[in-house]
Design a protein around this motif. Sequence first.
Motif, short mmCIF file in Angstrom:
data_model
loop_
_atom_site.label_atom_id
_atom_site.label_comp_id
_atom_site.label_asym_id
_atom_site.label_seq_id
_atom_site.Cartn_x
_atom_site.Cartn_y
_atom_site.Cartn_z
N SER A 1 0.85 -1.18 0.00
CA SER A 1 0.00 0.00 0.00
C SER A 1 0.89 1.24 0.00
CB SER A 1 -0.90 0.01 1.23
OG SER A 1 -0.14 0.34 2.38
N THR A 2 0.29 2.41 0.11
CA THR A 2 1.06 3.65 0.13
C THR A 2 2.05 3.67 1.30
OG1 THR A 2 -0.87 4.74 -0.82
CG2 THR A 2 0.84 6.17 0.06
N GLY A 3 1.75 2.95 2.36
CA GLY A 3 2.65 2.88 3.51
C GLY A 3 4.06 2.43 3.13
N PHE A 4 4.17 1.65 2.06
CA PHE A 4 5.47 1.20 1.57
C PHE A 4 6.37 2.40 1.27
CE2 PHE A 4 7.94 0.31 -2.35
CZ PHE A 4 8.77 -0.70 -1.89
N MET A 5 5.80 3.46 0.70
CA MET A 5 6.55 4.66 0.38
C MET A 5 6.71 5.57 1.60
SD MET A 5 5.03 3.28 -2.35
CE MET A 5 3.51 3.97 -2.98
N VAL A 6 5.65 5.65 2.42
CA VAL A 6 5.67 6.50 3.61
C VAL A 6 6.77 6.06 4.57
CG1 VAL A 6 4.35 7.19 5.65
CG2 VAL A 6 3.21 7.02 3.44
N ASN A 7 6.95 4.75 4.70
CA ASN A 7 7.88 4.20 5.68
C ASN A 7 9.31 4.68 5.50
OD1 ASN A 7 5.71 2.84 6.69
ND2 ASN A 7 6.40 0.79 6.11
#
Length: 279
Positions: free
Chosen positions: A59-65
């Motif tokens: 999900s977008t969390g992959f990039m946020v992390n």
Amino acid sequence: VGFAAGGPTDVIARIVGQKLSASLGQQFYVDDKPGAGGNIANAEVAKATPDGYTLAVVSTGFMVNMSLYAKVPYDAVKDFAPITMVAYSPNVIVVNPSVPAKSVKELIALIKANPNKYSFAGPGIGSTPHLSGELFKQKFGLDMVHVPFPGAPQAINSTIAGDTQIAFTALPPALGNIKAGKLRGLALLTVKRSAELPDVPTMQEAGYPGQEADTLTGVLAPAGTPKAIIDLLNREIAKAVAEPDVTAHLLKLGFVPVANKPEEFGARIKSEIAKWGKV
């Protein structure tokens, strides 16, 4: 999949996996490994043999992390080969029906009048629903506490039970509960309304532009995976997403189908890292 079963990332993985199993004659299994905002599962895929047999659905969390955590066990750009962004879903603000607010304006006023009383549930620290909630807090100077859960289903169940009065979540896992009246949808964090929820306004329609945030779902392979395998998987996933039953299923669940090219998804990954790094 770095999130719990039943969440939007898991749902996409199962829809795509089922179609790939049928088209490629190889059984695709979904392995849910929630924890650390998806980092545990993503790190495992980054280290996997680059042969197309181990993939990450993110999900977008992959990039946020990349900017959220002091130490991330992978590089979102260097350690992965993008295959496709399958779909995206708008984030939504929901409340327990016992909350007196019937609109975003009323919710803001309610929280301001009751400091240190309200909390909002989200599917993990650093997820776009979590960051959407933090943006909401910052924008309107609100005193409310984020309560992170392993995934969207747990966040929603907490809000249905009234343990948390508010939730910021991707639309798909909340949709059925909004329709059933178990949750009240106040606003979609997107530029246009959902056909599945015609009565729920966007934040812009509610009078608060600049709060847009969606949750994308995409498929990655470990870096070094041969281009022929990447192209094959991209082609088969795009073909699956274009099938009328899959398109209809995704739309009904609250997703917007995309299935773009690997280079397009790669560019989106880089832009999302920059965007959420600022937040």
